[in-house]
Write a protein that holds these residues in place. Structure first.
Motif, PDB file in Angstrom:
ATOM      1  N   UNK A   1     -14.879 -12.391  13.116  1.00  0.00           N
ATOM      2  CA  UNK A   1     -16.314 -12.587  13.368  1.00  0.00           C
ATOM      3  C   UNK A   1     -16.637 -12.499  14.861  1.00  0.00           C
ATOM      4  N   UNK A   2     -15.995 -11.527  15.525  1.00  0.00           N
ATOM      5  CA  UNK A   2     -16.202 -11.357  16.966  1.00  0.00           C
ATOM      6  C   UNK A   2     -16.629  -9.929  17.311  1.00  0.00           C
ATOM      7  N   UNK A   3     -17.206  -9.232  16.312  1.00  0.00           N
ATOM      8  CA  UNK A   3     -17.545  -7.822  16.543  1.00  0.00           C
ATOM      9  C   UNK A   3     -18.483  -7.670  17.742  1.00  0.00           C
ATOM     10  N   UNK A   4     -19.344  -8.663  17.951  1.00  0.00           N
ATOM     11  CA  UNK A   4     -20.322  -8.542  19.047  1.00  0.00           C
ATOM     12  C   UNK A   4     -19.768  -9.083  20.369  1.00  0.00           C
ATOM     13  N   UNK A   5     -18.503  -9.513  20.363  1.00  0.00           N
ATOM     14  CA  UNK A   5     -17.954 -10.207  21.544  1.00  0.00           C
ATOM     15  C   UNK A   5     -16.938  -9.373  22.327  1.00  0.00           C
ATOM     16  N   UNK A   6     -16.738  -8.122  21.909  1.00  0.00           N
ATOM     17  CA  UNK A   6     -15.681  -7.305  22.508  1.00  0.00           C
ATOM     18  C   UNK A   6     -15.735  -7.227  24.030  1.00  0.00           C
ATOM     19  N   UNK A   7     -16.971  -7.168  24.593  1.00  0.00           N
ATOM     20  CA  UNK A   7     -17.104  -7.007  26.053  1.00  0.00           C
ATOM     21  C   UNK A   7     -17.163  -8.340  26.793  1.00  0.00           C
ATOM     22  N   UNK A   8     -17.192  -9.440  26.048  1.00  0.00           N
ATOM     23  CA  UNK A   8     -17.274 -10.759  26.721  1.00  0.00           C
ATOM     24  C   UNK A   8     -15.952 -11.114  27.374  1.00  0.00           C
ATOM     25  N   UNK A   9     -16.043 -11.811  28.491  1.00  0.00           N
ATOM     26  CA  UNK A   9     -14.812 -12.258  29.150  1.00  0.00           C
ATOM     27  C   UNK A   9     -14.235 -13.475  28.425  1.00  0.00           C
ATOM     28  N   UNK A  10     -12.915 -13.494  28.268  1.00  0.00           N
ATOM     29  CA  UNK A  10     -12.268 -14.596  27.540  1.00  0.00           C
ATOM     30  C   UNK A  10     -12.599 -15.960  28.177  1.00  0.00           C
ATOM     31  N   UNK A  11     -12.562 -16.104  29.538  1.00  0.00           N
ATOM     32  CA  UNK A  11     -12.856 -17.434  30.100  1.00  0.00           C
ATOM     33  C   UNK A  11     -14.293 -17.898  29.816  1.00  0.00           C
ATOM     34  N   UNK A  12     -15.181 -16.970  29.425  1.00  0.00           N
ATOM     35  CA  UNK A  12     -16.570 -17.371  29.147  1.00  0.00           C
ATOM     36  C   UNK A  12     -16.763 -17.807  27.696  1.00  0.00           C
ATOM     37  N   UNK A  13     -15.698 -17.787  26.899  1.00  0.00           N
ATOM     38  CA  UNK A  13     -15.826 -18.163  25.488  1.00  0.00           C
ATOM     39  C   UNK A  13     -15.719 -19.673  25.307  1.00  0.00           C
ATOM     40  N   UNK A  14     -16.325 -20.168  24.243  1.00  0.00           N
ATOM     41  CA  UNK A  14     -16.151 -21.583  23.878  1.00  0.00           C
ATOM     42  C   UNK A  14     -14.735 -21.756  23.310  1.00  0.00           C
ATOM     43  N   UNK A  15     -14.317 -23.016  23.114  1.00  0.00           N
ATOM     44  CA  UNK A  15     -12.972 -23.285  22.586  1.00  0.00           C
ATOM     45  C   UNK A  15     -12.746 -22.607  21.240  1.00  0.00           C
ATOM     46  N   UNK A  16     -13.732 -22.733  20.349  1.00  0.00           N
ATOM     47  CA  UNK A  16     -13.594 -22.156  19.010  1.00  0.00           C
ATOM     48  C   UNK A  16     -13.601 -20.629  19.040  1.00  0.00           C
ATOM     49  N   UNK A  17     -14.446 -20.057  19.920  1.00  0.00           N
ATOM     50  CA  UNK A  17     -14.475 -18.588  20.050  1.00  0.00           C
ATOM     51  C   UNK A  17     -13.138 -18.086  20.600  1.00  0.00           C
ATOM     52  N   UNK A  18     -12.580 -18.877  21.515  1.00  0.00           N
ATOM     53  CA  UNK A  18     -11.293 -18.467  22.103  1.00  0.00           C
ATOM     54  C   UNK A  18     -10.199 -18.484  21.032  1.00  0.00           C
ATOM     55  N   UNK A  19     -10.210 -19.513  20.180  1.00  0.00           N
ATOM     56  CA  UNK A  19      -9.232 -19.542  19.074  1.00  0.00           C
ATOM     57  C   UNK A  19      -9.384 -18.301  18.202  1.00  0.00           C
ATOM     58  N   UNK A  20     -10.631 -17.912  17.926  1.00  0.00           N
ATOM     59  CA  UNK A  20     -10.845 -16.736  17.069  1.00  0.00           C
ATOM     60  C   UNK A  20     -10.418 -15.456  17.777  1.00  0.00           C
ATOM     61  N   UNK A  21     -10.599 -15.400  19.117  1.00  0.00           N
ATOM     62  CA  UNK A  21     -10.187 -14.203  19.867  1.00  0.00           C
ATOM     63  C   UNK A  21      -8.657 -14.039  19.810  1.00  0.00           C
TER      64      UNK A  21
END
Ligand code: ADP
Length: 259
Positions: free
Chosen positions: A130-150
């Motif tokens: 569920x990260x199709x829209x997050x490909x260009x986001x920087x990993x350090x800018x993700x929340x804890x849960x988003x980082x787990x999903x990345x």
């Protein structure tokens, strides 16, 4: 299949004097297509167990991945057998797509760039997490849960035979916890072995084929969730609460915490 025999491990080199092993496990077997969850109090050795299985800690005894001893495998062979999602995730300065691309490297020869099928695999892994829209986001800018999903998407791109997931849902919101439960079931249905740790007993009992209860570095109970319900006294001693089946057909999980 992962087969463990007479395994001891810890943070000191094997045989280092004065340091007892943190974990000591006589025999366990983990099969393809099955979900196993290790539960236990803080400090019981769950993370140490997963770190050992991925080759991060020195060990004595035997860990066989498809009949080959873990310590003899080359890094790419190990990555084909086992993918590991640690509990504490770093935040490398790269975008999410690049992080996920690291999962493909086990299939690449040195200095070969990613091809069309790798790019498709990366896009599929991003979609599944569920990260199709997050490909260009920087990993350090993700929340804890988003980082787990990345990082989970990176593992999906790695496509190992076994997924070792340490507290995979700990930072996730409830919708993504539910999605992760579905993902874990999907992986097992696709023939992957899943070995997780979790503090969420209701989730663990609902999703797992087998539960292992760890205490002071040893597996003190194992069985199907149904079988473990018969061990109320031990569960209560370990966790201070007990579990039962929910009566509501609408409940998120099939099990609930009980006094
Ligand atoms: P759990 O995952 O069940 O909470 P851990 O495997 O993290 O437990 O810890 C088991 C034991 O190993 C604890 O006593 C902990 O203090 C010790 N331990 C964990 N990490 C380290 C480390 N990096 N160095 C030394 N001891 C550690």
């Amino acid at each position: 299949m992962i087969e463990i025999r007479e395994l001891t491990a810890g943070y000191a080199a094997p045989g280092e004097r004065g340091e007892p092993p943190v974990i000591s496990i006589a025999a366990e077997t983990f099969s393809a297509g099955k979900i196993t969850t290790v539960i236990g109090k803080n400090g019981s050795g769950k993370s140490t167990f997963l770190k050992t299985l991925v080759g991060l800690l020195p060990y004595r005894g035997s860990i066989r991945c498809d009949k080959r001893e873990l310590r003899t495998l080359l890094p790419k062979e190990r990555a084909a057998c086992i993918g590991y999602l640690p509990q504490t995730l770093t935040a490398p300065h790269m975008d999410v797509r690049t992080l996920v691309a690291h999962g493909c490297f086990r299939r690449k020869k040195m200095f070969r760039s990613l091809g069309e099928s790798d790019r498709e695999q990366i896009a599929a892994a991003l979609r599944i997490a569920d990260l199709a829209a997050y490909g260009d986001k920087l990993v350090p800018a993700l929340s804890g849960g988003e980082r787990q999903r990345a990082f989970l998407a990176m593992l999906i791109a790695q496509d190992p035979a076994f997924f070792l997931l340490d507290e995979v849902t700990s930072y996730m919101d409830i919708a993504h916890q539910k999605a992760t439960v579905e993902l874990v079931r999907y992986l097992a249905a696709a023939g992957k072995g899943v070995l997780m740790t979790s503090h969420d007993l209701a989730l663990s009992f609902t999703v797992s084929d087998r539960i292992l209860v760890m205490n002071e570095g040893r597996m003190i109970l194992s069985g199907t969730p149904e079988e473990l319900l018969e061990e109320r006294d031990t569960l209560r001693r370990c966790f201070g609460i007990c579990l039962g089946k929910t009566n509501s057909g609408n409940a998120l999980y099939a099990y609930e915490l009980q006094n």
